[in-house]
Design a protein around this motif. Structure first.
Motif: not given
Lengths: 623, 333
Positions: B240-246, B248-257, B274-277, B285-289
């Motif tokens: 539903a494209r409802d989630k997102g990444l942001k 948070a400090g040094w690490e990406p966290a799951i947030v609302e879209a 590199f953080a995404m990789a 966590m989702p797998r980035p492409i």
């Protein structure tokens, strides 16, 4: 050309046919520069000459120790010479370590010039000497000239803005000046060189120039010597324009020339390795000849990039030494299968493994001819002298381009760093062999693995419309080049590749023996033994022996007509700096011939004297 | 000449050789996509050159009706470097796999990326050795049982994207063989990048590692389990494209879209990429492409040729005479 000065007239000037000097000192003493300068001046005067630098594998071993000793031997002559000489007439020893390891090579009655400023107790201890050779009588077979070079340089450079340490680094030019006086040489060449070398550092230029002149003057003033020596210009040198040349330099120039003569740009993919690095360095300075030099991440990448460049229509080449050859062997096999031109230069050194990186050897011969998986024939050439490396490199390019094949060119540490006067070829005399690229679909269709009269396949530059094709290491169909696993096609292709390489014999000359056309003994050499063999054979010929010398430039395939030559001599002596690798090949190729192997594997070239002894010994047993 | 200038079709790029990958192999889809996008690049066929090493993926050049070189194991980057440097006009593509590129050829792989040779690099990652029949590879997960690891592989896997970023690669992307649309847009972005462009392609090996990426890449879970990194667009994922990444400090966290960061592939530092990789190592966590990194950098091949041109401009084109008659000379007679 005479440079005798009036002020020296009272001292006798003795004429010598040739002189061998060895400069020896610490790696940091600048002995290679000193030797090169002396050589250069001898060359410009018109002497024939040959040099043999001998330096340690360590860049700067602890100062004053035996492993840190660096030497440079130069022989200059008024007659034609082929080697840097077996034994020095003069040894210049800048410290006890240099004296200790070199004095055993000096001729009995020879001159030793010793820098006493470096002969304190600590210096002796660093050299591992229990007693002082200057006082313990061990030098009584020689004429010892003691001179405190440290002190003399210090005095000569009083008032110089240089630091005391920098002043001491001018010692080598003081020494050179002294040798120039002793051998009646002009200072001008070296003064000019210093001016260019230190153009931006006038203090260093002035100090070294002053040290040079002080050394020269010391010969006059200090009565160190009873007389001076002179070696006249070599009258037998053929007419022409000359320059002094080192082997690596000549080889690099030959590759550039070869590519020009083939009409294709040169691409060098190499990885630094002693003693071959000089070729990559030299080629890197030839960018204005259109040369691309790629210093790769390793030996494998170096040859692979070169093959890639050859695929695009450049002449790809790679230069290395034995360990690098081992790493490149898989890629060489691919080049055999792709049938693209490629030159692989192997500057041989002592082995196995790291072995003796700065010393010479010829033990990669079998590796060069056979050292690949499966049937992977490659033509192999070997250069004989520094200047011959130029001609051999051109010949390697010719074979590579005309036969669409990788070619291995063998040199070695002795050739790479040695130097000699080179009579410059006339440009119009150089052979031209323009590469023929296929540029459009031929009648009957394009076949990437069709063959011409030399069994060479067409060379097509990617970027050419309508000739798109794929090549690779998988066995190919005859003509189409498509993947093919058929048993009979494989055998056909194996034989085709072999026949193509053996066919190189059709375009190479049969070598000629020098000396009697038949007789008791033929001394057969390949590679850098040429000079020692020529010298030794001249000696025994002068003693009335029926001995001839012959040299092989093409070591695989061997030229036609050798069997007929071999049949005319009772025995064939094969001196090699390995355990008899060429002798082994000759025995397998020419049954019934009496090949006598004469191996030497000491990291050093053959001495003329030991070859003479061996030849005479063989002749005695023949009677 | 008119023929040469006519636009290419996918068919023009198919060679006359039978494709010999296993039925169902992911390589077919990749071949199809490559032929598809390359036909539209406006580059004539004779300017295209494919280089490969050894492995299933490395048969690729034989199937392209372009120039091609099937070389030796792991060394394709070195061949490609020589080719592109000798002729920068060519559009050079390199095809490799996880074993060829990262194991035996890891050294060369690092250097072609750091040098930024203008070559498009397709790394088919199936986390297994295919052509040698099923041994673990440098990207195989720890514990993977194969004939050479009957008790499970002890090795920690290598992350090709992290590796490439560490080498200073100017373009790094990832796509999936079964996601044709994404693969084509990623390949197109790589094709248009000036410099070394790495595209890691998750590629299914039906024989030795079937379904290894299904948990992430299968169509029904793909939207939930992957996140597409599109420069300039928000980091949003989910059916539903409802989630997102942001961050948070040094690490990406799951947030609302709505709170998602906008993705940038050209940060001064490769740190965010590199953080995404490394996200794939974190549960949930989702797998980035998509495109991890795309920055402008000097081209190796261009730099090498510029030096030649500069030298010629300064000293003049050397002739044979200049070459031989140099240094200090003297005359006899």
């Amino acid at each position: 050309m005479s440079t005798t000065r009036a002020s020296n007239a009272e001292l006798p000037l003795q004429q010598y046919e040739n002189i061998v000097i060895r400069f020896a000192g610490d790696s940091g003493d600048g002995m290679q520069i000193t030797g090169n300068q002396f050589t250069h001046t001898a060359a410009v005067i018109g002497n024939d000459l040959a040099t043999f630098p001998d330096f340690p594998a360590e860049i700067r071993a602890p100062a004053g120790t035996v492993p840190g000793v660096s030497g440079f031997q130069v022989r200059f002559s008024s007659s034609d010479i082929h080697t840097p000489g077996d034994q020095p007439d003069v040894l210049v020893a800048m410290n006890p370590a240099a004296l200790a390891i070199n004095v055993k090579d000096l001729k009995t009655g020879g001159i030793v010039i010793v820098n006493t400023g470096q002969f304190g107790e600590r210096d002796l201890a660093k050299a591992g000497l229990a007693s002082n050779p200057l006082t313990d009588g061990s030098l009584k077979a020689f004429r010892v000239i003691e001179i405190d070079i440290n002190q003399r340089v210090k005095e000569a450079l009083t008032g110089s803005p240089l630091t005391p340490k920098e002043v001491q680094r001018c010692k080598n030019f003081y020494t050179l000046g002294l040798m120039y006086w002793l051998y009646n040489r002009p200072l001008e060449n070296t003064i000019k060189w210093l001016g260019e070398k230190f153009a931006s550092k006038p203090d260093l230029r002035d100090a070294n120039t002053k040290a040079l002149q002080a050394g020269f003057n010391a010969g006059d003033i200090q009565e160190l010597f009873q007389g001076r020596f002179e070696v006249a210009p070599c009258a037998s040198m053929p007419k022409g324009t000359y320059r002094n040349i080192m082997g690596n330099e000549a080889l690099a120039m030959g590759l550039v020339a070869g590519a020009e003569l083939a009409g294709v740009p040169l691409f060098c993919g190499s990885y630094p390795i002693t003693p071959a690095s000089g070729i990559l360095e030299q080629l890197a300075s030839y960018k204005n000849y259109g040369v691309l030099t790629f210093q790769a991440e390793d030996e494998i990448a170096a040859i692979c990039a070169a093959i890639g460049a050859s695929y695009t229509g450049h002449l790809g080449m790679t230069s290395t030494s034995g360990p690098g050859m081992a790493l490149k062997s898989e890629a060489m096999g691919l080049a055999v299968s792709l049938e693209l031109p490629l030159v692989i230069v192997d500057v041989q050194r002592g082995g196995p493994s790291t072995g003796l990186p700065t010393k010479t050897e010829q033990a990669d011969l079998l590796q060069a001819i056979f050292g690949r998986n499966s049937e992977a024939p490659i033509p192999v050439l070997a250069c004989s002298m520094p200047s011959d490396a130029f001609d051999c490199a051109i010949e390697a390019v010719r074979i590579a381009v005309q036969y669409m094949t990788p070619v291995i060119l063998l040199s070695d540490g002795y050739i790479a760093n040695g130097s000699e006067p080179w009579r410059l070829p006339k440009i119009e005399d150089l052979p031209r062999f323009p590469a023929k690229f296929l540029t459009k679909v031929p009648e009957g269709g394009f076949m990437p693995y069709a063959r011409d009269d030399k069994r060479a396949r067409p060379w097509v530059k990617p970027g050419t419309p309508e000739l798109e094709h794929r090549i690779g290491g998988i066995e190919k169909s005859h003509l189409t080049g498509n993947i093919n696993y058929d048993p009979l096609n494989h055998e056909f292709m194996v034989r085709m590749r072999n026949d193509k390489v053996m066919g190189v014999r059709d375009t190479i000359p049969t070598p000629k023996p020098k000396g009697p056309d038949s007789g008791d003994l033929l001394v057969l050499g390949w590679g850098s033994t040429a000079g020692s063999i020529a010298s030794a054979v001249e000696v025994v010929q002068a003693r009335g022996r029926k001995v001839a010398a012959m040299h092989l430039r093409h070591v695989w395939p061997l030229p036609k007509g050798l069997d007929a030559i071999f049949a005319r001599y009772r025995a064939i002596l094969v001196p090699e700096m390995n355990l008899g690798q060429m002798a082994r090949i000759l025995r397998s190729e020419y049954g019934g011939v009496n090949f006598v192997s004469y191996p030497k594997v000491q990291g050093q070239p053959f001495f003329t004297a030991e070859l003479v002894t061996k030849i005479e010994e063989l002749l005695e047993t023949k009677r | 000449m008119t023929l040469d200038n006519a636009p290419l079709t996918k068919k023009d790029l198919k060679s006359d050789q039978d494709v010999r990958w296993c039925p169902g192999c992911g390589d077919y889809a990749i071949l199809n996509s490559v032929q598809g996008i390359m036909a539209g690049l406006g580059i004539p066929r004779h300017q295209m050159l494919f280089v490969s090493g050894i492995g299933c993926s490395s048969r690729f050049p034989y199937y392209m009706n372009t120039y091609g070189l099937h070389s030796i194991h792991g060394r394709a980057p070195a061949f490609a470097t020589g080719i592109k440097t000798a002729n920068p006009e060519l559009s050079v593509w390199m095809v490799t796999g996880d074993g060829d590129g990262l194991s035996i050829g890891g050294n060369h792989f690092a250097h072609i990326l750091r040098r930024n040779v203008d070559v498009k690099i397709l790394l088919f990652n199936n986390e297994v050795y295919g052509l040698t029949k099923g041994q673990f590879s440098p990207t195989s997960p720890q514990g993977m049982k194969t004939k050479t690891s009957p008790m499970g592989s002890v090795e920690r896997p290598m992350n090709p994207v992290s590796f490439a970023l560490g080498c200073g690669a100017s373009f790094v992307a990832r796509t999936i063989d079964t996601h044709q649309k994404h693969m084509e847009q990623t390949l197109l972005a790589a094709a248009h990048h000036k410099g070394a462009a790495l595209v890691e392609i998750y590629q299914n090996c039906v024989i030795f590692n079937d379904g290894f990426i299904e948990g992430v890449a299968e169509k029904s879970v793909r939207d939930e389990k992957t996140i597409d990194l599109r420069p300039g667009e928000p980091l949003v994922f989910g059916k539903a494209r409802d989630k997102g990444l942001k961050m948070a400090g040094w690490e990406p966290a799951i947030v609302e879209a709505a709170q998602a960061d906008t993705w940038k592939a050209d940060h001064a530092s490769p740190g965010p990429a590199f953080a995404m990789a490394q996200l794939q190592n974190q549960a949930g966590m989702p797998r980035p492409i998509g495109i991890f990194r795309s920055v402008a950098a000097p081209l190796f091949d261009q730099g090498m040729n510029e030096q030649v041109q500069k030298s010629i401009a300064k000293k003049g084109r050397g002739s044979l005479k200049d070459l031989v008659y140099s240094g200090e000379m003297w005359t006899v007679g």
